[in-house]
Design a protein around this motif. Structure first.
Motif, PDB file in Angstrom:
ATOM      1  N   HIS A 171      33.007  47.749  44.011  1.00  0.00           N
ATOM      2  CA  HIS A 171      34.230  46.943  44.090  1.00  0.00           C
ATOM      3  C   HIS A 171      33.996  45.694  44.926  1.00  0.00           C
ATOM      4  O   HIS A 171      34.386  44.595  44.543  1.00  0.00           O
ATOM      5  N   ARG A 172      33.350  45.869  46.072  1.00  0.00           N
ATOM      6  CA  ARG A 172      33.076  44.718  46.945  1.00  0.00           C
ATOM      7  C   ARG A 172      32.141  43.721  46.275  1.00  0.00           C
ATOM      8  O   ARG A 172      32.333  42.504  46.364  1.00  0.00           O
ATOM      9  N   ARG A 211      33.364  51.919  46.391  1.00  0.00           N
ATOM     10  CA  ARG A 211      33.661  50.736  47.195  1.00  0.00           C
ATOM     11  C   ARG A 211      32.567  49.667  47.171  1.00  0.00           C
ATOM     12  O   ARG A 211      32.876  48.482  47.085  1.00  0.00           O
ATOM     13  N   GLY A 241      40.234  49.335  45.116  1.00  0.00           N
ATOM     14  CA  GLY A 241      40.305  47.950  45.571  1.00  0.00           C
ATOM     15  C   GLY A 241      41.726  47.527  45.827  1.00  0.00           C
ATOM     16  O   GLY A 241      42.583  48.312  46.174  1.00  0.00           O
ATOM     17  N   ALA A 280      33.243  39.946  45.435  1.00  0.00           N
ATOM     18  CA  ALA A 280      32.518  38.849  46.078  1.00  0.00           C
ATOM     19  C   ALA A 280      32.215  37.707  45.112  1.00  0.00           C
ATOM     20  O   ALA A 280      32.088  36.557  45.533  1.00  0.00           O
TER      21      ALA A 280
END
Length: 68
Positions: free
Chosen positions: A19-20, A16, A4, A24
């Motif tokens: 992480h997103r 990923r 990240g 968020a």
């Protein structure tokens, strides 16, 4: 360190999508996850058992944990 942002210390192995998902909802640091509900984290799109397990391990290394 992590996949990240530069200020994130989340485990790189969580991937990923996880992480997103965490970013968020405003989680970019491991200490922000301490005491959070594991069940609620798993509800995030992109979070799975592997990511949750790696987060648990990283928190345990700091003497912290998720709320089960």
């Amino acid at each position: 360190m992590s996949a990240g942002s530069a200020d994130s210390d989340l485990p790189a192995g969580i991937g990923r999508p996880a992480h997103r998902a965490l970013a968020a909802v405003g989680y970019t640091r491991l200490d922000q996850l301490a005491g959070r509900s594991a069940r609620d984290l798993l509800k995030l799109h992109g979070m799975g058992p592997k990511a949750l397990g790696l987060i648990r391990i990283a928190l345990a290394e700091r003497g912290q944990s998720l709320d089960d």
